[in-house]
Design an enzyme around this catalytic site. Structure first.
Site, PDB file in Angstrom:
ATOM      1  N   LYS A 269     -18.006   9.292 -58.132  1.00  0.00           N
ATOM      2  CA  LYS A 269     -19.450   9.029 -58.210  1.00  0.00           C
ATOM      3  C   LYS A 269     -19.807   8.161 -59.424  1.00  0.00           C
ATOM      4  O   LYS A 269     -20.589   7.225 -59.321  1.00  0.00           O
ATOM      5  CB  LYS A 269     -20.200  10.364 -58.269  1.00  0.00           C
ATOM      6  CG  LYS A 269     -21.603  10.302 -57.765  1.00  0.00           C
ATOM      7  CD  LYS A 269     -22.025  11.609 -57.106  1.00  0.00           C
ATOM      8  CE  LYS A 269     -21.891  12.821 -58.005  1.00  0.00           C
ATOM      9  NZ  LYS A 269     -23.019  12.946 -58.946  1.00  0.00           N
TER      10      LYS A 269
ATOM     11  N   ARG B 121     -29.655  18.951 -56.735  1.00  0.00           N
ATOM     12  CA  ARG B 121     -28.499  19.832 -56.594  1.00  0.00           C
ATOM     13  C   ARG B 121     -28.770  20.970 -55.613  1.00  0.00           C
ATOM     14  O   ARG B 121     -27.884  21.764 -55.329  1.00  0.00           O
ATOM     15  CB  ARG B 121     -28.125  20.462 -57.935  1.00  0.00           C
ATOM     16  CG  ARG B 121     -27.397  19.517 -58.860  1.00  0.00           C
ATOM     17  CD  ARG B 121     -26.871  20.257 -60.072  1.00  0.00           C
ATOM     18  NE  ARG B 121     -26.520  19.336 -61.126  1.00  0.00           N
ATOM     19  CZ  ARG B 121     -25.408  18.621 -61.167  1.00  0.00           C
ATOM     20  NH1 ARG B 121     -24.522  18.739 -60.206  1.00  0.00           N
ATOM     21  NH2 ARG B 121     -25.168  17.780 -62.156  1.00  0.00           N
TER      22      ARG B 121
ATOM     23  N   ARG C  91      -3.720  15.381 -61.541  1.00  0.00           N
ATOM     24  CA  ARG C  91      -4.139  14.348 -62.483  1.00  0.00           C
ATOM     25  C   ARG C  91      -3.532  14.615 -63.867  1.00  0.00           C
ATOM     26  O   ARG C  91      -3.495  15.741 -64.336  1.00  0.00           O
ATOM     27  CB  ARG C  91      -5.667  14.355 -62.563  1.00  0.00           C
ATOM     28  CG  ARG C  91      -6.265  13.290 -63.451  1.00  0.00           C
ATOM     29  CD  ARG C  91      -7.745  13.160 -63.208  1.00  0.00           C
ATOM     30  NE  ARG C  91      -8.474  14.381 -63.539  1.00  0.00           N
ATOM     31  CZ  ARG C  91      -9.754  14.585 -63.214  1.00  0.00           C
ATOM     32  NH1 ARG C  91     -10.427  13.682 -62.560  1.00  0.00           N
ATOM     33  NH2 ARG C  91     -10.347  15.709 -63.557  1.00  0.00           N
TER      34      ARG C  91
ATOM     35  N   ARG D 287      -5.288  18.606 -68.217  1.00  0.00           N
ATOM     36  CA  ARG D 287      -6.448  19.350 -68.724  1.00  0.00           C
ATOM     37  C   ARG D 287      -6.456  20.778 -68.204  1.00  0.00           C
ATOM     38  O   ARG D 287      -6.161  21.025 -67.045  1.00  0.00           O
ATOM     39  CB  ARG D 287      -7.746  18.645 -68.321  1.00  0.00           C
ATOM     40  CG  ARG D 287      -8.031  17.391 -69.147  1.00  0.00           C
ATOM     41  CD  ARG D 287      -9.349  16.772 -68.703  1.00  0.00           C
ATOM     42  NE  ARG D 287     -10.327  17.812 -68.373  1.00  0.00           N
ATOM     43  CZ  ARG D 287     -11.389  17.614 -67.627  1.00  0.00           C
ATOM     44  NH1 ARG D 287     -11.629  16.443 -67.121  1.00  0.00           N
ATOM     45  NH2 ARG D 287     -12.239  18.593 -67.377  1.00  0.00           N
TER      46      ARG D 287
ATOM     47  N   ARG E 247     -14.613  25.302 -58.227  1.00  0.00           N
ATOM     48  CA  ARG E 247     -15.642  24.280 -58.416  1.00  0.00           C
ATOM     49  C   ARG E 247     -15.999  23.638 -57.070  1.00  0.00           C
ATOM     50  O   ARG E 247     -17.159  23.382 -56.766  1.00  0.00           O
ATOM     51  CB  ARG E 247     -15.094  23.203 -59.366  1.00  0.00           C
ATOM     52  CG  ARG E 247     -16.074  22.720 -60.426  1.00  0.00           C
ATOM     53  CD  ARG E 247     -15.523  21.533 -61.205  1.00  0.00           C
ATOM     54  NE  ARG E 247     -14.286  21.807 -61.928  1.00  0.00           N
ATOM     55  CZ  ARG E 247     -13.417  20.868 -62.319  1.00  0.00           C
ATOM     56  NH1 ARG E 247     -13.642  19.597 -62.064  1.00  0.00           N
ATOM     57  NH2 ARG E 247     -12.325  21.193 -62.968  1.00  0.00           N
TER      58      ARG E 247
END
Ligand SMILES: [Zn+2]
Length: 212
Positions: free
Chosen positions: A16, A88, A125, A158, A169
């Site tokens: 995004k 949201r 990642r 991370r 999430r």
């Protein structure tokens, strides 16, 4: 012909931010409610003071205050905006429509990519601790395990990128986004773009929507 106002929707990791930056190059203003909140507080306007009080008391900034903030800072008659991170909830979507968008030409663009695919992308990642280059163990692995190709520093995974946190999430996102998509679908405003290939392909589709 005026370009449409854009409500940009997409899951974490769907690209995004990257797309918003590209859309800005088409002449759009990027509306980040976080930035607006900070700016309004700094201005010390009545609204800014109200926001500061809410935050100071540890309260969330309620929907109507966010809408007031948008109202005070944007003018759809004068330019084209990207709404990012808002709405949201379906309630916020309805409020945005009634109070801000009204009769303006607008589209809700959803960056469509399978959430399972996103979970895998994020979990795999790795980021360079030296130059911030981003790698992916599946489709963009470093030449030498754990080492940046560009600067030779170590790659970092991370803590928030573990499977359980990311899956959680995404579950939260799905619960939030489904009613929003249904809302825009009903209003005939929803455009889904395939965000599963690469950022340039995604942007080409967005540009087509914007310029049609
Ligand atoms: Zn590096």
């Amino acid at each position: 012909m005026a370009k449409p106002q854009i409500i940009l929707l997409g899951a974490p990791g769907s690209g995004k931010g990257t797309q918003a930056a590209k859309i800005v190059e088409l002449g759009y203003y990027h509306v980040s409610t976080g930035d607006l909140l900070r700016a309004e507080i700094k201005k010390a306007s009545n609204l800014g003071k109200k926001i500061q009080d809410l935050i100071g008391n540890g309260q969330l900034v309620d929907d109507q205050t966010v809408l007031d903030l948008l109202q005070a800072n944007i003018n759809l008659a004068k330019g084209e905006y990207i709404f990012d991170g808002f709405p949201r909830t379906e309630v916020q979507a309805t409020m945005l429509d009634k109070q801000i968008v009204k009769k303006a030409k607008a589209v809700a663009i959803y960056l469509d990519v399978s959430l399972d695919e996103l979970v895998s992308r994020i979990v795999n990642r790795r980021t360079c601790g030296g130059c911030n280059e981003i790698y992916n163990l599946i489709n963009k692995p470093p030449k030498k395990e754990g080492v940046c190709d560009l600067c030779g520093k170590g790659l970092v995974h991370r803590k928030d990128d573990n499977k359980e946190t990311v899956q959680n999430r995404m579950d939260v996102f799905k619960e939030q986004i489904d009613p929003i998509l249904a809302y825009y679908e009903t209003k005939g405003m929803l455009k889904k773009v395939d965000a599963s290939i690469n950022p340039d392909t995604t942007f080409k589709q967005i540009r087509k929507i914007v310029e049609s």
